[in-house]
Enzyme design. Sequence first.
Site, mmCIF file in Angstrom:
data_model
loop_
_atom_site.group_PDB
_atom_site.id
_atom_site.type_symbol
_atom_site.label_atom_id
_atom_site.label_comp_id
_atom_site.label_asym_id
_atom_site.label_seq_id
_atom_site.Cartn_x
_atom_site.Cartn_y
_atom_site.Cartn_z
ATOM 1 N N ASP A 1 4.298 1.144 -1.503
ATOM 2 C CA ASP A 1 6.031 0.675 -0.949
ATOM 3 C C ASP A 1 6.305 1.062 -0.614
ATOM 4 O O ASP A 1 6.966 -0.233 0.412
ATOM 5 C CB ASP A 1 5.414 -0.584 -1.984
ATOM 6 N N ASP B 1 -5.629 -1.759 -6.154
ATOM 7 C CA ASP B 1 -5.291 -0.554 -6.365
ATOM 8 C C ASP B 1 -5.257 -0.483 -8.196
ATOM 9 O O ASP B 1 -6.066 -0.695 -9.297
ATOM 10 C CB ASP B 1 -4.569 0.040 -6.344
ATOM 11 N N ASN C 1 -5.012 5.745 -7.754
ATOM 12 C CA ASN C 1 -3.969 6.431 -6.858
ATOM 13 C C ASN C 1 -3.986 6.642 -5.953
ATOM 14 O O ASN C 1 -3.524 6.634 -4.674
ATOM 15 C CB ASN C 1 -3.244 7.321 -8.341
ATOM 16 N N ASP D 1 -3.362 -2.139 -1.737
ATOM 17 C CA ASP D 1 -1.891 -2.266 -2.732
ATOM 18 C C ASP D 1 -2.458 -3.657 -3.148
ATOM 19 O O ASP D 1 -1.874 -2.783 -4.227
ATOM 20 C CB ASP D 1 -0.859 -2.669 -1.518
ATOM 21 N N HIS E 1 4.486 1.329 -6.406
ATOM 22 C CA HIS E 1 6.438 1.561 -5.783
ATOM 23 C C HIS E 1 6.795 2.373 -5.134
ATOM 24 O O HIS E 1 7.663 1.985 -4.547
ATOM 25 C CB HIS E 1 7.345 0.191 -7.490
ATOM 26 N N ARG F 1 -7.859 -1.598 -13.656
ATOM 27 C CA ARG F 1 -8.596 -2.085 -14.881
ATOM 28 C C ARG F 1 -9.853 -1.872 -14.917
ATOM 29 O O ARG F 1 -10.299 -1.988 -16.376
ATOM 30 C CB ARG F 1 -8.197 -3.564 -14.465
#
Length: 415
Positions: free
Chosen positions: A126, A104, A48, A101, A123, A109
């Site tokens: 975005d 991330d 994040n 973006d 989102h 993962r």
Amino acid sequence: MGYIPQKSLENLKKYAYKGVDKSVLSRYVLNPFWTWFVTLWPLSVAPNTITLIGLMIVFFNFITMIYYDPLYLTAKGGASGPPQWMYFTWAFGLFAYQSLDAIDGKQARRTGMAGPLGQMFDHGCDALNTTLECILASHALNLGRSWWTVASQIATHANFYLTTWEEYHTGQLFLGVFSGPVEGILMIVGIYALTGLYGPSFWDQKIFTFTHLEHIPIIQKLPNLPLNESFMVFGALGLAFNIIASYVNVRSAMKTAGKPSVRPLLLLLPFVTSVGIQIAWLSHPEFNHSAIIKSPLFVPFLCAWGLQFAHQVGRMILAHVTSTPFPRWDWIWIWSVIGAVDANLPRVIGRGPIIQSSMRNTALFVWMTLTISLIVYARFCTLVINDITDYLGIACFTVRKKDEHGVWRHKDHKA
């Protein structure tokens, strides 16, 4: 007064991101770059944090536009605008945002932090970027204060809403052979680069004159639009294609699940409603002395609209990750409804506006709308982040550690 019902919190643990990316450019060019790029980031950096850095770069580009052209006039309106080299920084900033973006999720993962919080945060950023880049791109295209800029905002919001609507009904994010997050962003990067080379007035050239096709008989029957307006037409065609493609995917998912395939179309109406409210406010009679689209209030108005849109799609994404009903109404629209009704009183009942009776009062009302929209969206983000982090025992900007048993732990689970 939180956004996640207590009984729906458990659905957070069931959520798993699913995505389909059919872009050839993404698969063979960008993804190898992203796979390498993410290895440059230490495992101590939360995904994040990477997303937020990307948004801050775009916001910095937006601030440079406000600094050099606070009235949002561009060259067409008589202002010199930013120096041409500044557009190259916008191109770099947007490409950096796209890259950050994209990685991330890979960082999530790598650090074992993939989950609903990252989906919401990604989102959310975005959604904000959609409005900021729309304003920047319209400036670079020399559209300035015009209905073309409004149309650009509607189209970009519509594409984002469609993607979120589609993901809610299908359970996965579809990116086609030509998508906004990949090819669309690179196209805007190219627009910034061309504006940096030739200036905003470059886009006022007629498309067939520029391409030397104006002497072809069949071409002469077509309107010789400026390059910037031609780009808007291309965007409208792309939106139409995305509407069809999204519905095909949703219809297929509904049939597979044995559910009605027409009912999801009704859930497109909230977007149409929200756009109708904003258009009604902007298209009020000009004789009431408060023509927002022709004043410096245009950008604050677009920003308020963008924050309300981010709140709307944020609730949609939250409904997806918590398996709750699709939000059909957003109370934040009430403020804009008041503005639209008040501004159109001359048209409705033949009397002047009550609130927006002068340009000064209109300015106060628009800025108050922007402030309230910002507070509401900030409240939404804070409450949702705290709800998710408290329930899942994670942090928003801190990477978890594995204990001696290989289980991810975190001492401080606050955002």
